[in-house]
Design a protein around this motif. Structure first.
Motif, short mmCIF file in Angstrom:
data_model
loop_
_atom_site.label_atom_id
_atom_site.label_comp_id
_atom_site.label_asym_id
_atom_site.label_seq_id
_atom_site.Cartn_x
_atom_site.Cartn_y
_atom_site.Cartn_z
N LEU A 10 13.38 -15.56 0.21
CA LEU A 10 13.90 -14.33 -0.36
C LEU A 10 13.67 -14.24 -1.86
CD1 LEU A 10 15.39 -11.52 -0.15
CD2 LEU A 10 17.38 -12.70 -0.25
N LEU A 14 11.62 -11.70 -4.43
CA LEU A 14 12.26 -11.24 -5.41
C LEU A 14 11.38 -11.37 -6.83
CD1 LEU A 14 16.13 -11.08 -4.78
CD2 LEU A 14 14.59 -9.03 -4.88
N ALA A 17 8.07 -9.81 -7.06
CA ALA A 17 8.17 -8.34 -6.89
C ALA A 17 8.73 -7.97 -8.51
CB ALA A 17 9.28 -7.72 -6.01
N GLY A 21 6.50 -5.69 -11.04
CA GLY A 21 6.87 -4.60 -11.40
C GLY A 21 6.52 -4.59 -12.80
N LEU A 24 2.92 -4.02 -13.46
CA LEU A 24 2.75 -2.61 -13.11
C LEU A 24 2.89 -1.56 -14.08
CD1 LEU A 24 3.30 -2.56 -9.16
CD2 LEU A 24 1.09 -2.91 -10.42
N SER A 25 4.21 -1.62 -14.57
CA SER A 25 4.69 -0.45 -15.42
C SER A 25 3.75 -0.46 -16.75
CB SER A 25 6.16 -0.61 -15.59
OG SER A 25 6.38 -1.76 -16.26
N VAL A 28 -0.58 0.18 -15.18
CA VAL A 28 -1.06 1.18 -14.42
C VAL A 28 -1.25 2.53 -15.29
CG1 VAL A 28 -0.14 2.73 -12.80
CG2 VAL A 28 0.42 0.37 -12.64
N PRO A 29 -0.66 2.73 -16.11
CA PRO A 29 -0.93 4.09 -16.58
C PRO A 29 -2.32 4.27 -17.37
CG PRO A 29 1.30 3.67 -17.34
CD PRO A 29 0.54 2.41 -16.72
N VAL A 32 -4.98 3.35 -14.53
CA VAL A 32 -5.47 4.35 -13.93
C VAL A 32 -6.04 5.73 -14.30
CG1 VAL A 32 -4.62 5.95 -11.79
CG2 VAL A 32 -3.88 3.69 -11.99
N MET B 33 7.69 -5.14 5.87
CA MET B 33 6.76 -5.52 4.84
C MET B 33 5.58 -4.69 4.63
SD MET B 33 4.90 -9.45 4.74
CE MET B 33 6.54 -10.03 5.26
N LEU B 40 4.32 0.17 -2.83
CA LEU B 40 4.07 -0.34 -4.00
C LEU B 40 2.58 -0.06 -4.58
CD1 LEU B 40 5.74 -2.49 -5.81
CD2 LEU B 40 4.39 -4.13 -4.81
N ILE B 43 1.79 3.55 -6.32
CA ILE B 43 1.96 3.57 -7.81
C ILE B 43 0.56 3.69 -8.35
CG2 ILE B 43 2.41 2.41 -9.97
CD1 ILE B 43 4.66 0.87 -8.33
N PHE B 44 -0.57 3.28 -7.74
CA PHE B 44 -1.85 3.43 -8.12
C PHE B 44 -2.64 4.44 -7.91
CE2 PHE B 44 -0.85 -1.29 -8.03
CZ PHE B 44 -1.42 -1.85 -9.37
N TYR B 66 0.62 11.11 -11.35
CA TYR B 66 0.97 9.76 -10.50
C TYR B 66 2.48 9.38 -10.68
CZ TYR B 66 -3.93 8.46 -10.80
OH TYR B 66 -5.11 8.39 -10.60
N ASN B 68 4.40 7.65 -12.59
CA ASN B 68 4.63 7.42 -13.90
C ASN B 68 4.01 8.13 -14.97
OD1 ASN B 68 2.31 6.16 -13.39
ND2 ASN B 68 3.03 4.17 -14.25
N HIS B 69 2.96 8.85 -14.69
CA HIS B 69 2.09 9.47 -15.73
C HIS B 69 1.19 10.67 -15.20
CE1 HIS B 69 -0.79 6.77 -14.18
NE2 HIS B 69 -1.79 7.67 -14.88
N VAL B 101 8.49 3.35 -11.75
CA VAL B 101 8.00 2.26 -11.21
C VAL B 101 9.14 1.38 -11.14
CG1 VAL B 101 6.76 0.35 -11.97
CG2 VAL B 101 5.93 2.37 -12.49
N TRP B 102 10.19 1.29 -11.76
CA TRP B 102 11.41 0.38 -11.42
C TRP B 102 12.02 1.15 -10.10
CZ3 TRP B 102 11.35 -3.93 -13.39
CH2 TRP B 102 10.45 -4.11 -15.01
N ILE B 105 10.26 -0.39 -7.33
CA ILE B 105 10.45 -1.85 -7.18
C ILE B 105 11.94 -2.04 -6.41
CG2 ILE B 105 10.74 -3.95 -8.41
CD1 ILE B 105 8.46 -2.98 -10.26
N PHE B 108 11.52 -1.44 -2.97
CA PHE B 108 10.80 -2.51 -2.46
C PHE B 108 11.69 -3.42 -2.03
CE2 PHE B 108 8.55 -6.38 -2.86
CZ PHE B 108 7.40 -5.95 -2.10
N MET B 109 12.64 -3.92 -2.98
CA MET B 109 13.54 -5.02 -2.71
C MET B 109 14.69 -4.48 -1.70
SD MET B 109 13.55 -7.04 -6.42
CE MET B 109 14.21 -5.71 -7.18
N GLU B 112 13.34 -4.81 1.60
CA GLU B 112 13.10 -6.35 1.92
C GLU B 112 14.46 -6.68 2.30
OE1 GLU B 112 10.95 -8.78 -0.71
OE2 GLU B 112 11.48 -10.47 0.63
#
Lengths: 696, 219
Positions: A10, A14, A17, A21, A24-25, A28-29, A32, B33, B40, B43-44, B66, B68-69, B101-102, B105, B108-109, B112
């Motif tokens: 676990l 974590l 991830a 994260g 990604l943040s 990504v913008p 993409v 999973m 996740l 996001i892309f 998207y 986030n944008h 995005v947060w 995530i 996601f957790m 999980e």
């Protein structure tokens, strides 16, 4: 208690991830946004094969009869008509003659796409109307004097391995011996160089196969470097010349410091063509007036036209430019008016320059696509005379001379270098080529285009006998240059031919005593048939000379400037370009800087308040990114008009020497609120400004 | 305390049982999973597209959202929108775009975490991921409606374009523009995640409910 499954997995996941994260943040913008692919809804409409129904045939026949069209007319229309939105296959870049411009015309529709201003200020493009000290106007100065027109003659597209690459266009100004560089990404003039040796030229511009050099041949001999001598000293003091301008492709500019010229006898050098393939490393110039006639009808002498046409032979100039380049690099030159010139003696000693006899006052020398043959059109002789590079090289190596001219230049034996002569008709001028072994020569006096066969390896490409006239098509009238699709490259396309007819006489509605030229489109795709004229296009904006036709898909034209704030003079983003949010007026004493943006449908700021006598630097960025969202900007009475294309940044300067309230406005209809896109320039009179009513 | 925790996280699987019926217990874990990964990855990918068609834009104008944008012809669309008094698109859903995005995530957790909780409380952790697509739609609708209904009355075209609710999905129109809006792959990935989590809970319940009942019976 047993261990639950995966408990110790676990924290690791974590951690992963969270790390992912953060990554990604951040990433990504941008990542993409780059990959963003546009989806098209619908897409291009598919064109189905046409199969006319009897009803449609009847309709077509009715229209044809009403409009008095025959089948050939209908076919011509079908070959040239472009439905709305369909793009032409070729772009013709034509000289604009005395207009000092270049015209871009779509082929086969013959629609004028636009003009490109070069040597003549032109207000739509805002070319030369950016206030005082406009870099365009500065570039038009000769010896301190603005020469605001040019006589554009010969455009030359940049080449790679002898084929058009669609990157640059060069053009010469015959009247003032200038050469301009046009960048074909934004179709704007980037540089104008003035030849310091000569007043006027003719043989510009022609490029070497990889655009290492741009050839500018002279014409009317003078005392090089703006010298003076009376006509009685013509043979001793007057000289011809050819200049090799070094082109720096990375910079997109001519490098004047790496350029040089060759001094030539005072014959009138005419057109040039660079060798390619077999003849790479040479270039050729035809000439006339080897008689060195000095005219003077007013003194009872034969006029130039007679004196310069006396002899049956003139001299084809054969220049080994690689040797000339070596001589220049070895310092074997003299400077005239600050410009390096390889003297005639040096050219003779270094084996740079040879002559071959050519009949008679010819106009044009054109190299075949394989580079093996040089075609000289006789003008006052009904033949084209064909020379072969193999024979020329052999004659040079074995010194097969028939003598030298008065200046000591060796003259190669005519019979040793001549490959063939083909009788075509009266007034042959210029020659172009196709991909099927044919050459096309314009016949000025006959008003016709001649198709004739080449020999050698070209013989195998068609069924006709080599070196023979095949057919002639009349054109209307007095054809000068002609141009086939990529017809002067190493790989002509064998499609479309333009007859640049000098007189249109009765072809169009009368337009007063001054008539347009007539660009006629001929279909040369079928060897077996005639070469029908399929379109007449009036050119009522100048008398063009030469043109070149490039496959449209070779051009990598920008749709808008690559970034907002782009300076077309430097072809890069300009740090001075005002950004949205940073507009305003900055004063430093009597120096005022206006930072302005333009976007549909307003300028910002809209009021600019300055004082009489202020020296104004005005900067405008068009913060548009949509194709065709162009704005204009003018200030009445101050001779300012700009073309603000999407993303473009322009700076102009002027002295606010007349007080008043000046509306400025957008001069390009940009939007529904175009008329509202305006503002006021308030120039306060000196008296009230000094009384403490300073606007800021 | 430990008793509350053990109630919350539910019973552990005996090792012997796990050995003999491995897939019985691992199925929900793997489904969760997969769901997490899809979310996740979303996001892309674009969540939403709009194409605007008008005569003077033969290639159309495009807007792509998207989580986030926003990309596409934002500048041009903003330029046009100012004529009708609509605020710039960049001002819409600023918080959502910054946090998305947060939030993903976090979901996601949480999902999980749900794999390790063998009680009914696991469903609580999965609620955000299951409702995310619906939430995205509601938020998009809220902002479009807010922007469409709050036009600047001083705008040049305020007389001809009145406040309106733009079409969130499907065909709509405003002025000379026709609009076509549709979900993007990212949104479908989020929907797939939502469905997979629900499916996962079927297997989760099938695996662990008997254990809970047995544990309850034992006390």
């Amino acid at each position: 208690m047993k261990m639950p499954i995966g408990r110790n997995r676990l924290p690791v996941s974590l951690l992963l991830a969270t790390a992912a994260g953060v990554l990604l943040s951040c990433v990504v913008p941008d990542a993409v946004a780059q990959q963003e692919g546009r989806r098209r809804r619908g897409g291009e409409q598919e064109v189905k094969p046409l199969n006319l129904t009897p009803d449609q045939v009847a309709q077509l026949t009715k229209v044809a009869n009403e409009r008095k069209l025959n089948v050939d007319d209908l076919l011509a229309a079908a070959k040239t008509f472009m439905p709305s939105g369909r793009h032409d296959e070729y772009v013709l870049f034509s000289s604009g003659g005395q207009s000092g411009q270049v015209f871009a015309i779509g082929v086969p529709s013959m629609r004028l796409l636009r003009s490109i201003s070069v040597f003549t200020p032109e207000s739509w493009q805002g070319y030369g109307f950016a206030g005082e000290h406009d870099p365009v106007i500065e570039s038009l100065k000769i010896n301190g004097k603005v020469v605001a027109w040019g006589d554009t003659h010969h455009p030359a597209l940049s080449e790679t391995k002898g084929d058009y690459d669609g990157e640059f266009l060069f053009i010469g100004d015959k009247a003032n011996a200038r050469v301009a560089v046009i960048d074909l990404r934004d179709w704007e003039t980037k540089q104008i160089v003035k030849n310091p040796l000569t007043i006027s030229d003719h043989g510009a511009a022609f490029v070497t196969p990889n655009t290492d050099y741009i050839i500018e041949g002279g014409q009317y001999a003078t005392v090089l470097g703006y010298g003076y001598a009376p006509p009685s000293e013509y043979k001793d003091s007057y000289r011809g010349m050819v200049t090799m301008w070094k082109f720096d492709r990375m910079k997109g500019r001519i490098d004047e410091s790496q350029s040089f010229a060759l001094e030539l006898p005072p014959y009138w050098q005419d057109l040039a063509d660079a060798g390619k393939n077999a003849s790479d490393g040479f270039f050729f110039i035809n000439s006339f007036n080897v008689e060195m006639a000095t005219g003077g009808v007013e003194k009872g002498n034969p006029p130039f036209e007679a004196g310069a046409s006396k002899r049956d032979m003139d001299y084809l100039h054969i220049v080994d430019w690689k040797k000339a380049e070596a001589a220049f690099k070895a310092g074997k030159f003299e400077k005239i008016n600050g410009f390096p010139v390889i003297k005639i003696e040096t050219s003779i000693a270094e084996g740079i320059l040879y002559f071959a006899p050519e009949p008679k006052s010819p106009h044009g020398v054109d190299v075949t696509p394989n580079g093996k043959y040089m075609v000289v059109a006789g003008k006052l002789d009904p033949h084209v005379t064909v020379y072969s590079i193999d024979r020329i090289k052999k004659a040079i190596a074995e010194k097969m001379y028939s003598g030298t001219d008065e200046y000591g230049v060796p003259i190669l034996n005519f019979d040793a270098v001549k490959e063939a002569q083909v009788e075509l008709g009266l007034g042959p001028l210029h020659t172009q080529f196709d991909d099927k072994g044919y050459a096309y020569t314009s016949l000025f006096l006959d008003s016709a285009v001649a198709r004739w066969t080449l020999g050698g390896e070209y013989d195998a490409l068609n069924d006709d006998q080599p070196w023979k006239l095949v057919q002639k098509t009349p054109v209307q009238y007095n054809i000068g240059h002609l141009c086939a699709a990529e017809g002067d490259t190493v790989s002509p396309d064998g499609k479309y031919l333009i007859s640049m007819s000098k007189w249109s006489v009765d072809r169009f509605l009368p337009t007063g005593p001054l008539l347009p030229q007539n660009f006629q489109l001929l279909d040369i795709a079928q060897p077996g048939t005639t070469m029908p004229v399929i379109y007449d296009s009036p050119i009522g904006v100048g008398e063009p000379h030469y043109c070149q036709m490039i496959k449209a898909d070779k051009l990598k034209t920008w749709k808008v400037y690559p970034e907002v704030g782009w300076n077309p003079h430097t072809q890069r983003l300009d740090a001075n370009a005002p950004k949205k949010g940073s507009e305003g007026v900055v004063r430093d004493g009597n120096k005022v800087t206006v930072n302005m943006t333009a976007v549909r449908s307003h300028f910002s700021p809209e009021h600019v308040e300055i004082n009489e006598g202020d020296e104004v630097t005005w900067r405008i960025t068009a913060i548009e990114t949509a194709q065709d969202a162009t704005h204009g900007f003018c200030i009445g009475g101050y001779n300012v008009n700009l073309s603000l294309e999407p993303g473009e940044y322009v700076e102009f300067r002027f002295t606010a020497d007349r007080a008043g309230t000046y509306p400025f406005y957008c001069t390009e209809f940009c939007s529904a609120l175009h008329l509202e896109m305006m503002g006021y320039l308030h120039i306060k009179p000196k008296a009230s400004a000094q009384a403490g009513n300073s606007p800021d | 305390m430990s008793r509350i925790i053990s109630t919350l996280i539910g019973p552990r699987v005996p090792l012997e049982e796990l050995r003999t019926h491995r897939w019985h217990y691992l199925t929900p874990t793997f489904i969760f999973m997969l769901a997490r990964v899809l979310l996740l990855v979303s996001i892309f990918f674009p969540y939403w597209h709009m194409e605007l068609e008008a005569p003077q834009y033969p290639d159309g104008l495009f807007l792509t959202a998207y989580v986030n944008h926003l990309t596409g012809d934002v500048r041009e669309i903003d330029g046009l929108n100012h004529y009708i008094g609509m605020r710039p698109l960049g001002e819409a859903a600023a918080f959502e775009r910054a946090a998305s995005v947060w939030m993903i995530i976090a979901m996601f957790m949480l999902v999980e975490g749900a794999a390790f909780i063998h009680s009914k409380w696991a469903t609580l952790l999965a609620i955000p991921a299951v409702t995310f697509p619906a939430g995205f739609y509601a938020d998009l609708h809220y902002w479009m409606r807010t922007f469409g209904l709050n036009l600047d009355p001083e705008a040049p075209l305020s007389a001809s374009v009145k406040p309106f609710v733009p079409t969130v999905i499907g065909e709509g129109g405003i002025g000379q523009f026709k609009t076509y809006a549709e979900w993007g792959q990212g949104y479908w990935l989020a929907v797939a995640c939502s469905v997979l989590v629900v499916v996962g809970f079927y297997f989760h319940r099938r695996a662990y409910r008997p254990l809970s009942l047995r544990a309850k019976g034992a006390t």
